[in-house]
Design an enzyme around this catalytic site. Structure first.
Site, mmCIF file in Angstrom:
data_model
loop_
_atom_site.group_PDB
_atom_site.id
_atom_site.type_symbol
_atom_site.label_atom_id
_atom_site.label_comp_id
_atom_site.label_asym_id
_atom_site.label_seq_id
_atom_site.Cartn_x
_atom_site.Cartn_y
_atom_site.Cartn_z
ATOM 1 N N SER A 1 -22.797 -5.273 33.252
ATOM 2 C CA SER A 1 -21.354 -5.047 33.212
ATOM 3 C C SER A 1 -20.979 -3.637 32.777
ATOM 4 O O SER A 1 -20.049 -3.039 33.331
ATOM 5 C CB SER A 1 -20.705 -6.070 32.278
ATOM 6 O OG SER A 1 -21.204 -5.943 30.951
ATOM 7 N N CYS B 1 -28.045 -20.427 28.602
ATOM 8 C CA CYS B 1 -27.959 -19.852 27.269
ATOM 9 C C CYS B 1 -26.948 -20.663 26.474
ATOM 10 O O CYS B 1 -26.269 -21.541 27.031
ATOM 11 C CB CYS B 1 -27.555 -18.378 27.341
ATOM 12 S SG CYS B 1 -27.909 -17.459 25.810
ATOM 13 N N LYS C 1 -33.378 -6.475 32.361
ATOM 14 C CA LYS C 1 -31.950 -6.306 32.051
ATOM 15 C C LYS C 1 -31.802 -5.464 30.794
ATOM 16 O O LYS C 1 -32.426 -5.780 29.786
ATOM 17 C CB LYS C 1 -31.307 -7.682 31.852
ATOM 18 C CG LYS C 1 -29.820 -7.632 31.519
ATOM 19 C CD LYS C 1 -29.255 -9.028 31.301
ATOM 20 C CE LYS C 1 -27.780 -8.976 30.960
ATOM 21 N NZ LYS C 1 -27.207 -10.313 30.704
ATOM 22 N N ARG D 1 -19.488 -9.465 27.519
ATOM 23 C CA ARG D 1 -19.159 -10.279 26.345
ATOM 24 C C ARG D 1 -17.672 -10.561 26.264
ATOM 25 O O ARG D 1 -17.247 -11.611 25.782
ATOM 26 C CB ARG D 1 -19.687 -9.604 25.081
ATOM 27 C CG ARG D 1 -21.206 -9.657 25.025
ATOM 28 C CD ARG D 1 -21.809 -8.971 23.824
ATOM 29 N NE ARG D 1 -23.260 -9.090 23.860
ATOM 30 C CZ ARG D 1 -24.077 -8.476 23.035
ATOM 31 N NH1 ARG D 1 -23.586 -7.675 22.098
ATOM 32 N NH2 ARG D 1 -25.388 -8.626 23.139
ATOM 33 N N ARG E 1 -27.852 -9.285 18.086
ATOM 34 C CA ARG E 1 -28.932 -10.050 18.721
ATOM 35 C C ARG E 1 -30.249 -9.297 18.729
ATOM 36 O O ARG E 1 -31.152 -9.608 19.494
ATOM 37 C CB ARG E 1 -28.517 -10.426 20.144
ATOM 38 C CG ARG E 1 -27.282 -11.325 20.168
ATOM 39 C CD ARG E 1 -26.963 -11.844 21.554
ATOM 40 N NE ARG E 1 -25.852 -12.772 21.482
ATOM 41 C CZ ARG E 1 -24.731 -12.676 22.184
ATOM 42 N NH1 ARG E 1 -24.577 -11.676 23.038
ATOM 43 N NH2 ARG E 1 -23.768 -13.565 22.055
ATOM 44 N N GLU F 1 -43.766 -9.531 27.267
ATOM 45 C CA GLU F 1 -42.774 -10.585 27.462
ATOM 46 C C GLU F 1 -42.849 -11.146 28.885
ATOM 47 O O GLU F 1 -42.787 -12.362 29.092
ATOM 48 C CB GLU F 1 -41.366 -10.042 27.197
ATOM 49 C CG GLU F 1 -41.058 -9.756 25.731
ATOM 50 C CD GLU F 1 -40.660 -11.008 24.955
ATOM 51 O OE1 GLU F 1 -40.832 -12.130 25.485
ATOM 52 O OE2 GLU F 1 -40.192 -10.862 23.816
ATOM 53 N N CYS G 1 -27.272 -17.187 20.468
ATOM 54 C CA CYS G 1 -27.920 -17.818 21.609
ATOM 55 C C CYS G 1 -28.751 -19.039 21.250
ATOM 56 O O CYS G 1 -29.466 -19.573 22.110
ATOM 57 C CB CYS G 1 -28.796 -16.793 22.331
ATOM 58 S SG CYS G 1 -27.869 -15.368 22.947
ATOM 59 N N TYR H 1 -22.287 -6.838 40.071
ATOM 60 C CA TYR H 1 -20.857 -7.098 40.266
ATOM 61 C C TYR H 1 -20.306 -6.280 41.430
ATOM 62 O O TYR H 1 -19.179 -6.516 41.875
ATOM 63 C CB TYR H 1 -20.089 -6.773 38.984
ATOM 64 C CG TYR H 1 -20.633 -7.512 37.782
ATOM 65 C CD1 TYR H 1 -20.276 -8.830 37.542
ATOM 66 C CD2 TYR H 1 -21.527 -6.901 36.902
ATOM 67 C CE1 TYR H 1 -20.794 -9.527 36.452
ATOM 68 C CE2 TYR H 1 -22.055 -7.579 35.813
ATOM 69 C CZ TYR H 1 -21.684 -8.893 35.590
ATOM 70 O OH TYR H 1 -22.199 -9.582 34.519
ATOM 71 N N CYS I 1 -24.863 -18.876 24.036
ATOM 72 C CA CYS I 1 -23.944 -17.969 23.338
ATOM 73 C C CYS I 1 -22.484 -18.206 23.696
ATOM 74 O O CYS I 1 -21.601 -18.080 22.832
ATOM 75 C CB CYS I 1 -24.333 -16.513 23.579
ATOM 76 S SG CYS I 1 -24.341 -16.015 25.317
ATOM 77 N N LYS J 1 -35.290 -8.588 28.435
ATOM 78 C CA LYS J 1 -33.856 -8.407 28.177
ATOM 79 C C LYS J 1 -33.695 -7.622 26.888
ATOM 80 O O LYS J 1 -34.098 -8.071 25.812
ATOM 81 C CB LYS J 1 -33.151 -9.758 28.077
ATOM 82 C CG LYS J 1 -31.653 -9.635 27.828
ATOM 83 C CD LYS J 1 -31.002 -11.013 27.784
ATOM 84 C CE LYS J 1 -29.515 -10.919 27.509
ATOM 85 N NZ LYS J 1 -28.872 -12.248 27.473
#
Length: 323
Positions: A273, A119, A247, A204, A216, A232, A129, A312, A121, A194
């Site tokens: 996150s 990406c 996501k 972020r 976005r 998609e 992006c 994570y 970004c 996404k």
């Protein structure tokens, strides 16, 4: 005499429960994200992602060894650059942290699967992006830049590239560039569905990728839509994706299931996150049992149809699975 049905009979002991358990989570299902930064000997905890760190490439190699030793098969590498500009040119600079981390990890742990985020970004001065035309992201001129990023990661040794930008046609552009350059064995794990989600806040912060203006929503998906997700995914598969990502995960398990039922490719769910941070915050206050909630959440994602879970929680989850 009427028969009384007693499903509880198959729940009365741990042994019986394990015999009839329908969904099994293992370390092989997990991918652990890494955040690499410029410098050496850097390991700084990310305040919004407790237990996760900003790592220089040398420290990323050390953690990659730990990940591999735990039995986790793959890492997903994100990076913060030394410099930013309007085009995001540090994203394909071979001396940037991501490329250097990939090189080091593949030399030290050759059997660990290295996936790289593709990406712009984190690398653009404006935080969007792709290239801008005024205040709008210009889709088609962005595609060659994304292909250049993917190629630089392949040159560094990445096994898979993971485009997360949501530009139309980027999977085809990346596949063409990789094949043309002799990297036909490098896979594409596409962020196919996404969503423009509020769950990305801690990431972020960690990746320093908040847009300097606007949002976005013009290129990430509307959270209210599910048929669009299938479109998609179908387009990315047609363009050459090998694995597709949904996501976020937790509020989109219906999408994970629909994608799994309709397509024959492996499906990844990104336990993002915000999902992670909410659990950590509640656990820190003593409101929930962290281990129990994390494992229930990850099993739920697997049950919904995810073959792969990017999380994570991966290091803790594997240690809990072993205990």
């Amino acid at each position: 005499m009427s028969i009384i049905h007693r499903p509880r009979r198959l729940r009365v002991s741990a042994g019986i429960r394990s015999m009839v358990q329908e969904t099994t989570l293992t370390a092989a299902n997990l991918v652990y994200p890494l955040f690499v930064v410029p410098g050496t000997n850097v390991k700084k905890e990310i305040s919004s992602l407790p237990g996760n760190f900003h790592l220089s490439s040398d420290k990323a190699v050390e953690l990659a060894k730990e990940v591999y030793d735990l039995g986790i098969p793959a890492v997903l590498v994100f990076g913060l650059p030394e410099y930013k500009d309007e085009r995001g040119s540090s994203a394909w600079d071979m001396s940037s942290p991501v490329q250097q981390a990939i090189l080091g990890i593949k030399q030290a742990v050759p059997d660990l699967v290295v996936i790289s985020d593709v990406c712009l970004c984190q690398y653009t001065s404006h935080g969007h992006c792709g290239l801008l035309n005024g205040h709008k992201v210009d889709n088609d001129p962005t595609l060659p830049l994304l292909a250049a990023v993917a190629l630089s990661h392949a040159k560094a040794g990445a096994d898979m590239v993971a485009p997360s930008d949501m530009m139309d046609g980027r999977v085809a552009a990346i596949r063409e560039e990789l094949d043309r350059s002799g990297y036909s064995d490098v896979s594409i794990m596409s962020y196919a569905a996404k969503y423009a989600s509020g769950y990305y806040g801690p990431f972020r912060d960690a990746a320093d990728s908040t847009p300097q203006f606007g949002d976005r929503r013009a290129y990430q998906m509307d959270p209210a839509n599910s048929r669009e997700a299938l479109k998609e995914v179908a387009l990315d598969i047609e363009e050459g994706a090998d694995i597709v990502i949904v996501k976020p995960a937790l509020a989109y398990l219906d999408i994970v299931r629909q994608v799994k039922d309709q397509f024959m490719l492996p499906v990844a769910a990104y336990n993002v996150s915000g999902e992670f941070a909410m659990v950590k915050a509640a656990a820190a206050q003593g409101f929930i049992d962290e281990e129990r909630v994390v494992m229930e959440t990850l099993v739920g994602m697997k049950r919904a149809g995810a073959d792969i879970i990017i999380t994570y929680h991966a290091l803790d989850a594997v240690r809990w699975l072993k205990s």
